[in-house]
Design a protein around this motif. Structure first.
Motif, mmCIF file in Angstrom:
data_model
loop_
_atom_site.group_PDB
_atom_site.id
_atom_site.type_symbol
_atom_site.label_atom_id
_atom_site.label_comp_id
_atom_site.label_asym_id
_atom_site.label_seq_id
_atom_site.Cartn_x
_atom_site.Cartn_y
_atom_site.Cartn_z
ATOM 1 N N ASN A 550 0.851 -1.181 0.000
ATOM 2 C CA ASN A 550 0.000 0.000 0.000
ATOM 3 C C ASN A 550 0.890 1.235 0.000
ATOM 4 O O ASN A 550 1.812 1.346 0.819
ATOM 5 C CB ASN A 550 -0.912 0.019 1.227
ATOM 6 N N ASP A 582 -2.716 10.609 -3.209
ATOM 7 C CA ASP A 582 -2.833 9.403 -4.024
ATOM 8 C C ASP A 582 -2.678 8.176 -3.132
ATOM 9 O O ASP A 582 -1.778 8.121 -2.284
ATOM 10 C CB ASP A 582 -1.755 9.366 -5.113
ATOM 11 N N THR A 584 -2.558 3.936 -3.556
ATOM 12 C CA THR A 584 -2.569 2.795 -4.459
ATOM 13 C C THR A 584 -2.331 1.506 -3.683
ATOM 14 O O THR A 584 -1.564 1.484 -2.711
ATOM 15 C CB THR A 584 -1.479 2.926 -5.539
ATOM 16 N N TYR A 586 -1.364 -2.641 -4.249
ATOM 17 C CA TYR A 586 -0.779 -3.610 -5.179
ATOM 18 C C TYR A 586 -0.803 -4.975 -4.503
ATOM 19 O O TYR A 586 -0.330 -5.123 -3.369
ATOM 20 C CB TYR A 586 0.650 -3.194 -5.531
ATOM 21 N N ARG A 616 -1.605 -5.486 -11.309
ATOM 22 C CA ARG A 616 -1.333 -4.403 -12.253
ATOM 23 C C ARG A 616 -1.801 -4.726 -13.669
ATOM 24 O O ARG A 616 -1.660 -3.881 -14.556
ATOM 25 C CB ARG A 616 0.166 -4.086 -12.249
ATOM 26 N N ASP A 667 0.049 1.306 -11.136
ATOM 27 C CA ASP A 667 -1.156 0.561 -10.770
ATOM 28 C C ASP A 667 -2.377 1.120 -11.502
ATOM 29 O O ASP A 667 -2.422 2.309 -11.841
ATOM 30 C CB ASP A 667 -1.381 0.652 -9.262
ATOM 31 N N TYR A 668 -3.341 0.241 -11.757
ATOM 32 C CA TYR A 668 -4.657 0.593 -12.320
ATOM 33 C C TYR A 668 -4.585 1.091 -13.758
ATOM 34 O O TYR A 668 -5.511 1.718 -14.250
ATOM 35 C CB TYR A 668 -5.361 1.664 -11.472
#
Length: 998
Positions: A550, A582, A584, A586, A616, A667-668
């Protein structure tokens, strides 16, 4: 400052708490004494173990033959063990010949052990999920030990690897402590910079290798995530390179794996070790620039050549500034001395079943730049190992925690624009210490150190913890689980007071806030099986990986502080702008397995496989399979070799082939992305979805040969490798009319890295009084963009060339000086009257042709000397030969005063400036930038044992160490390690210190 010391106290409290746990564990172990079985007439046998030089040997294993118990020697080389006087004792130690001695009624036994060069092949190497000896490894693994790492006064352990490993290229990017170095293991595989980071594993726990963002001087290179490790606590660093070694890590091993193992406690008695050093660092080189008189002569000649009358507008340096003023701007900007100091302490001990090591360190380094700036870090570490009485259950705990505080300059970059200031330019500061705006403003200029009083303070916390549990169900079958947790927090405050800027401008007190938070956990259950069937030995491993990362990034600007003293206090700010956060996540999961076979310790086969899943990628391409095969044949064990080549003590052929992957992307990326509009209730798209992109694939092929001569006194290793990375993951540029700049996609490009690696080790002299050994490594790398269909129609047409390396410059062709104007000229290839990429026909390879290192260790009685030479063959870029404009230049242009030399006529005209700017993009400024550098030098003296024992110490060593002491090169820039920039990478450091064991 208060926060830093508060966190330092937290480390001390943490160490005390961990120490309490250790004491409880040992007390628990002592509650049920682990005594050996009772045999008839058993009694205590005592003795000592030394080498042929009379030095006590710590850690020698002492076993009672045909019994299931034993002990080890302490730091004084002594031991005690229960045995009968009819028993036989077995003494074994790495690097020494094993001895079996019958007691024959004796109640004590002192022995002298002889070195066994061949036994060094039995040193265990960390291969990640398993261990293997140097003799039996099928993969390509390089290793450095604590003795080599401790000889270097560096912040990050990566810097300690320079020049010591074949195939491992490390570049220091900045002189400021804490800056991330660039590490490349066998070249660049990906078109994206962020896709070339290796995998870091610390005590079995993966650590994010991407440098952290910074708004300070480190912004271009980032902050090294390994800064918080204690160099003195590292036992070894292994680098895995080929497919056989890296494939078990699957997608994480595409760019190589760096394994860092910390030290463990001793198994007999207790010991306290402490070390301290103090020294200073300076810039090791300066540019040869014009002094004031030379500069004035050049400027006047330039005006004469242009037939221009000097005025206060075009020649303020001649008419306004003092003609007798001289400032050595290099000395002013980076001529300081950076003091450095380190103190470390460790307490270790234990019994046959339980051992521990508890340590801490403090490190500080100043700066070579003007101002009161420094770097500090405090670290603490704990290692605990326990084995049950029946040897079935094992527990291993490793905890590393560090806090550092980097107080650096805010936004003043001492780069080429300040290095090349005119030598008679006005002073930067007034008498009262404030910035001098008046004298610079008189020439219509800003003070070049605008922003000087800005300050950036970065503080990071780093926790790396791992616990390993294992239990042997039946003989040869063991269940194991490794569980790790990491936490990395970076908090940065950049203060920008109003006094850093021109008072005539309406600039307010403000601050930039940046915070990054990385957390991850990993669980890896495993099952291991090891069994022999006659001459066949089988090792099997199966396991799974469950990992989650994270990352949080927060940033905002606070503005309008009424007072400089309030800067950074959010509540005192007039407004908060540009706030952004932000977050994210993973997730990563995998299944992995390994089968290792060896027949009669001559024929080896290693099979590894892994199935990876990464969040990812889109659902259709989330999983991929990777694997490798490695094989080796120790042909020196064959009878026909032994009988016909008696001088060949060891010979091995090995080879490997396999695939690894790469998911180092954002990511994303497979989803549409949106952000909130500034107004209420709206969203706007920021990312375009592509659910179909998939993994980069790296196929690795290698063949190698290892030879040993004269009982392995001389060792030679030769490796040839070829790695191909395809299915490149990039942000593919899109036309503006789409509304997006890029979309994540796979490009049909293939990158190949190939080359030769040679290592050589020799024991030149090995007597009781004098020892001398040498190690040498050489790497000859090659990089090539093998294929890229339709690259001419892509956005990379002006960046890469098929058949050439990735790291290239596309240059114009220099065609000499114009006989009429005396200015530089370049070739207009298509003769269209302009210069663009169609005219850039010269391809400049910016990679190293070859690199390596030569290390020597010499010991005479109690005096030891170690030195490492690092060498690199390459080309580089040199600038600073602007001839005639306002601003200093290289003194090489003095030849232009007489109309000689390769440089253009002295002039300050627009045409001359244009010609100079064009020639910088040609092959003209490209020169040889090869260098030979005395990377490390260490001279140590071991105080006599009689003296150290008299004061209660076991040994006491005094030493002097140097780093980057001498560089032999024809390169005209500051540091040939960075031959395409005016960067100060390495500092010359000299330290003196001591190390004591109690």
């Amino acid at each position: 400052m208060k926060n830093f010391y508060r966190r330092g106290m937290l480390i001390i409290m943490f160490l005390l708490a961990m120490g309490l746990l250790v004491i409880l564990a040992i007390n628990q172990a002592n509650a049920a004494p682990l005594s050996p079985p009772i045999y008839f007439n058993q009694q205590e046998i005592a003795g000592s173990v030394t080498n042929t030089s009379g030095e006590a040997l710590l850690g020698v294993t002492v076993l009672v033959k045909n019994r299931q118990y034993g002990t080890t020697t302490d730091a004084n080389g002594t031991y005690t063990i229960n045995a009968t006087t009819r028993d036989t004792l077995v003494f074994s130690f790495i690097g020494y010949k094993t001895q079996e001695i019958a007691l024959k009624g004796r109640q004590g036994l002192d022995i002298v052990m002889e070195e066994d060069i061949a036994s060094l092949n039995e040193v265990e190497i960390n291969a990640g999920y398993y261990s293997v000896t140097e003799r039996e490894r099928t993969g390509n693994i390089s290793r450095v030990t604590a003795e080599e790492i401790e000889n270097q006064p560096v912040v990050s352990p990566l810097q300690a690897l320079q020049g010591r490993m074949a195939g491992v290229e490390i570049t220091t990017n900045a002189a400021s402590p804490g800056a991330a170095s660039t590490i490349r293991i066998r070249g660049v595989n990906s078109l994206r910079d962020e896709g070339n980071f290796p995998l870091y594993i610390i005590d079995g726990v993966p650590v994010n290798s991407i440098p952290l963002e910074s708004t300070s001087l480190l912004g271009n290179v980032g902050i090294d995530p390994l800064n918080n490790l204690d160099i003195n606590n590292i036992e070894s660093i292994e680098v895995l390179k080929d497919a056989d070694a890296t494939a078990i890590y699957g997608s994480r091993g595409a760019n190589g794996v760096v394994l860092i193992t910390t030290k463990k406690g001793q198994k007999a008695g207790t010991g306290l070790e402490a070390g301290f050093y103090y020294g200073a660092a300076t810039v090791q080189n300066r540019l040869d620039l014009l002094n004031t008189q030379e500069y004035i002569d050049v400027r006047r000649r330039a005006l004469e050549n242009d037939s221009v009358e000097p005025t206060e507008r075009n020649a303020y340096d001649l008419l306004v500034w003092d003609q007798d003023q001289y400032t050595d701007w290099q000395k002013f900007l980076f001529g300081g001395t950076a003091e450095t100091a380190n103190a470390n302490i460790a307490f270790s001990g234990g019994s046959d079943r339980t051992s521990f090591r508890l340590g801490g360190s403090y490190f500080t380094q100043g700066t070579i730049f003007p101002g009161d700036y420094d770097y500090r870090k405090v670290t603490g570490n704990l290692n605990l190992n326990h084995t049950s009485k029946d040897n079935k259950f094992q527990l291993n705990l490793a905890v590393n925690y560090g806090v550092d505080r980097n107080n650096l300059v805010g936004n003043v970059d001492f780069n080429a624009s300040t290095i090349y200031l005119a030598p008679n330019a006005p002073k930067i500061f007034k008498e009262d210490g404030s910035l001098n705006w008046e004298d610079w403003g008189g020439a219509g200029l800003k003070n070049p150190l605008e922003g000087y009083f800005n300050n950036t303070t970065t503080q990071t916390d780093n926790l790396i913890s791992n616990i390993g549990l294992s239990y042997e169900i039946i003989t040869g079958l063991r269940l194991k689980s490794s569980m790790g947790y990491t936490y990395y927090n970076s908090s940065e405050l950049r203060e920008q007071p109003r006094r850093s800027y021109d008072p005539s401008e309406s600039i307010t007190n403000k601050a930039t806030h940046l915070k990054a938070d990385r957390r991850s956990w990993i669980v890896e259950p495993q099952i291991l099986y090891n069994q022999s069937f006659g001459k066949l030995n089988l090792e099997a491993l199966a396991g799974a990986t469950f990992q989650e990362n994270n990352s949080i990034r927060e940033s905002f600007l606070s503005d309008g502080y009424a007072s400089e003293a309030l800067i950074g206090n959010i509540g005192a700010a007039e407004k908060i702008i540009n706030a952004k956060r932000d977050n994210t996540d993973y997730r990563y999961a995998a299944l992995f397995s390994r089968l290792g076979f060896n027949w009669d310790r001559k024929y080896y086969l290693n099979l590894t496989g892994r199935r990876d899943g990464s969040s990812r990628f889109g659902p259709n391409n989330r999983f991929a399979n990777f694997g490798a095969i490695g094989t080796a044949w120790i042909f020196s064990e064959e009878p026909f070799i032994k009988n016909n080549l008696p001088f060949l003590s060891f010979g091995k052929l090995r080879g490997s082939y396999g695939t690894t992957g790469n998911d180092q992307i954002g990511d994303y990326g497979y989803l549409d992305a949106y952000e909130a509009t500034r107004g209420p209730g709206g969203l706007y798209p920021t990312g375009l979805a592509n659910p179909d992109y998939s993994w980069e694939i790296n196929k690795k092929l290698e063949a190698g040969m290892e030879l040993g001569f004269v009982q392995d006194r001389f060792r030679l290793s030769l490796s040839r490798y070829q790695n191909r990375s395809s299915n490149q993951l990039v942000g593919y540029p899109l036309p503006y009319l789409t509304g997006f700049t890029t979309v994540q996609a796979n490009l049909p490009a293939t990158v190949e890295n190939s080359g030769w690696e040679i290592t050589f080790n020799s024991i030149n002299i090995n007597t009781d009084k004098f020892k001398w050994d040498t190690s040498f490594n050489l790497s000859i790398p090659e990089n090539e963009l093998v294929s890229y269909p339709d690259i001419e129609q892509s956005s990379y047409a002006n960046t890469y060339r098929v058949g050439q390396p990735l790291n290239i410059s596309l240059l114009y062709e220099y065609t000499g000086l114009d006989p009429e104007t005396g200015f530089y000229t370049i070739r207009d290839v298509n003769e269209d009257g302009r210069f663009d990429y169609q005219d850039r026909i010269v391809i400049q390879d910016r990679n190293r042709n070859f690199f390596g290192g030569l290390n020597n260790n010499l010991t005479y009685r109690t005096i030891s000397l170690q030195f490492l030479w690092e060498f690199v063959k390459q080309q580089g870029f040199s600038s600073g030969f602007s001839a005639g404009n306002i601003g200093n230049s290289s003194d090489a242009i003095l030849s232009s005063l007489d109309g000689e030399g390769p440089y253009q006529q002295l002039s300050q005209s627009v045409a001359a400036s244009r010609a100079y700017n064009y020639v910088l993009s040609t092959n003209f400024p490209i020169h040889d930038a090869s260098y030979l550098r005395l990377k490390t030098l260490s001279l140590a003296y071991q105080l006599p044992l009689k003296f150290t024992n008299s004061i209660g110490a076991k040994n006491w060593k005094l030493y002097v160490r140097g780093q980057n002491l001498l560089t032999l090169t024809d390169y005209e820039g500051l540091d040939p390690e960075n031959p395409y920039s005016v960067a100060i990478g390495n500092l010359r450091t000299l330290t003196g210190g001591m190390h004591i064991n109690f």
